[in-house]
Enzyme design. Structure first.
Site, short mmCIF file in Angstrom:
data_model
loop_
_atom_site.label_atom_id
_atom_site.label_comp_id
_atom_site.label_asym_id
_atom_site.label_seq_id
_atom_site.Cartn_x
_atom_site.Cartn_y
_atom_site.Cartn_z
N ASP A 27 0.87 -1.17 0.00
CA ASP A 27 0.00 0.00 0.00
C ASP A 27 0.91 1.22 0.00
O ASP A 27 1.61 1.48 0.97
CB ASP A 27 -0.89 0.00 1.25
N HIS A 28 0.92 1.96 -1.12
CA HIS A 28 1.92 3.03 -1.26
C HIS A 28 1.79 4.12 -0.20
O HIS A 28 2.73 4.86 0.05
CB HIS A 28 1.86 3.65 -2.67
N HIS A 69 -6.14 2.37 2.66
CA HIS A 69 -5.47 3.62 3.02
C HIS A 69 -5.90 4.17 4.38
O HIS A 69 -5.08 4.41 5.26
CB HIS A 69 -5.74 4.70 1.97
#
Length: 503
Positions: free
Chosen positions: A189-190, A252
């Site tokens: 998950d960036h 996120h």
């Protein structure tokens, strides 16, 4: 993360990208590999292998295409010597899960390539593909023995979204864990590559001033905001099947929530940190259908402008159903059922076509009693917020009260700001550098574990179900360039609270 000069170099390895011709590879993965090469953080013996479907792209074409992407999306000036060194090792191999024999041929090619390159058999398989391809690719890698660790390491990097609901996430976890061990899976998950997000752990647990007040006795509520200025654009088909809640919240926003709400881990290692993150997500109180409707707002943008940019009505977007009830905005009120957070609401919001692109966690402390100031001109105090921001600027801000200069006792709210760029001369990055480096050195502290993924989906499943059953009922229109639907304000005002204003 430590400075580059004290970071160890990863073991020799092959970096194998499925979806090498796609947008993610060009925009983020290759620029991140270039930045790692520029920081001298790639192995000496290393090769990049792009996997393409038959007849899609030759090795030379792939190399040229990736170079073009690097020049377009690079975050720092390009050094041709580094480009040549990185791309000298780029190879293309054809493989398609629909043609199992192509994976047998791929295995042979990889074995030969690794012998020539001296990479020692260590392999990082990066699935930069649509989610529907995750399992078919992994099954072929498993069938051919390419995921087996025999004195080498084999790791599987899986992009989001990991599943589309609780049932599919459980099924995908179960299927992958038949092929590999949990320590081999890196669910990426960036958001977790951002310095400020990683700094939440340091801020909380390395500063004695915060941990004693990080609880229900001192914190009134917490707001987590991820706003985007852009509309859906050309992703109508994907987005209409997904929506804001599924796209952003279980990954996120819950990553941010888990870092800010978790208990202190016994030690700073992957197992301990991921266990605590999973625990706090499991403690989110599950809501019934009526409760979920009452504690949520969903909206859909209509036509309008964000600044000078025209945004067309969501329902007129290409590949969006004309009667779609898919939400482009979601706001939730959640509670965590544990000793630390009992009674403290967590308000989450995310949406598209909003006024500002921003990501922040705003921690609102309880108001101090003002009895001692009775009889002065002070009738109310400014709110005490600790704000952890990753966009538009990475930093931390503290809002507190102080006396205004002069003979009278006048109090005003002031802000103390820390900005990363002001203190640290860090090179611009894509956010993927830390994550790819951690994959190569085998540190999965910033990656989700199966139990954490499932706990996240479990917490949002009641909202999916309630919204699906409600159909179009309760879907709020909102203007592009606004803060979202008016009903989102009511979610807080009924509790005597308000969303933090930006700017």
């Amino acid at each position: 993360m430590a400075d580059a000069h004290v970071q160890k170099k990863p073991d020799p390895c092959s970096f194998i990208i499925f979806g090498a011709s796609g947008d993610l590879t060009h925009r983020l993965v290759i620029p991140a590999l270039y930045n790692l090469a520029a920081s001298n953080l790639l192995p000496e013996k290393f090769c990049v292998v792009g996997i393409a479907r038959k007849g899609v792209m030759s090795g030379v074409e792939m190399s040229d295409s990736l170079k073009k992407g690097l020049r377009e999306f690079a975050t720092r000036p390009i050094d041709e010597a580094i480009v040549n060194r990185l791309f000298e090792c780029v190879t293309s191999i054809e493989a398609d899960p629909a043609d199992p024999a192509s994976f047998d041929a791929m295995k042979e090619r990889l074995d030969k390539l690794e012998t020539a390159r001296g990479t020692g058999g260590n392999r990082l398989f990066y699935l930069a593909t649509p989610p529907s391809a995750f399992l078919p690719i992994s099954e072929q890698l498993g069938r051919t023995g390419m995921l087996q660790e025999n004195g080498t390491w084999r790791r599987l990097v899986v992009e989001k979204p990991f599943g589309t609901d609780l049932a599919s996430a459980k099924a995908l976890n179960a299927a992958l864990l038949k092929l590999v061990e949990e320590h081999q899976i890196y669910r990426i998950d960036h958001y977790l590559g951002k310095e400020t997000v990683q700094n939440i752990l340091v801020l909380r647990f390395a500063n004695g001033m915060f941990e004693p007040i990080w609880n229900r006795n001192h914190i009134d509520h917490i707001q987590i905001t991820v706003d985007e200025k852009l509309g859906v654009g050309h992703r109508g088909s994907f987005y209409d099947a997904t929506g804001a809640l599924r796209d952003m919240v279980p990954n996120h926003l819950f990553q941010l929530l888990s870092l800010v709400a978790m208990e202190p881990p016994a030690r700073f290692d992957a197992h301990a940190v991921r266990s605590e993150k999973g625990e706090v997500l499991s403690a989110i109180q599950l809501q019934g259908e009526e409760e979920a409707l009452n504690n949520s707002v969903r909206g859909q943008y209509c036509a309008g402008k964000v600044g000078d940019i025209e945004i067309e009505d969501y329902l007129k977007t290409a590949d969006v159903k004309p009667d779609s009830t898919t939400e482009t905005y979601a706001a939730l009120k959640l509670t965590i059922d544990n000793w630390r957070w009992a009674g403290v609401p967590f308000y989450l919001r995310t949406g598209k076509a909003l006024a500002t692109k921003r990501t922040e966690i705003a921690i609102k402390f309880k108001q101090a009693p003002i009895g001692m100031f009775r009889g002065t001109s002070v009738d109310r105090l400014s709110q005490n917020f600790l704000i952890i921001s990753t966009e538009p600027t990475e930093g931390i801000e503290l809002q507190f009260n102080t006396k205004v200069p002069g003979p009278a006792i006048d109090i005003d709210g002031v802000e103390m700001k820390f900005r990363y760029k002001d203190y640290f001369k860090a090179e611009p990055s894509t956010g993927y550098e830390t994550l790819i480096y951690d994959c190569m050195i085998g540190d999965n502290i910033l990656f989700q574990r199966a139990d954490g993924v499932e706990a996240g989906w479990q917490a949002v499943q009641p909202f999916f179900d309630a919204w699906k059953n409600a159909g179009g009922r309760g879907l709020q229109p909102y203007k592009p360039g606004s803060e979202g639907p008016e009903a989102a304000n009511a979610l807080l005002t009924r509790d005597g609270r308000t969303w933090r204003k930006f700017g």
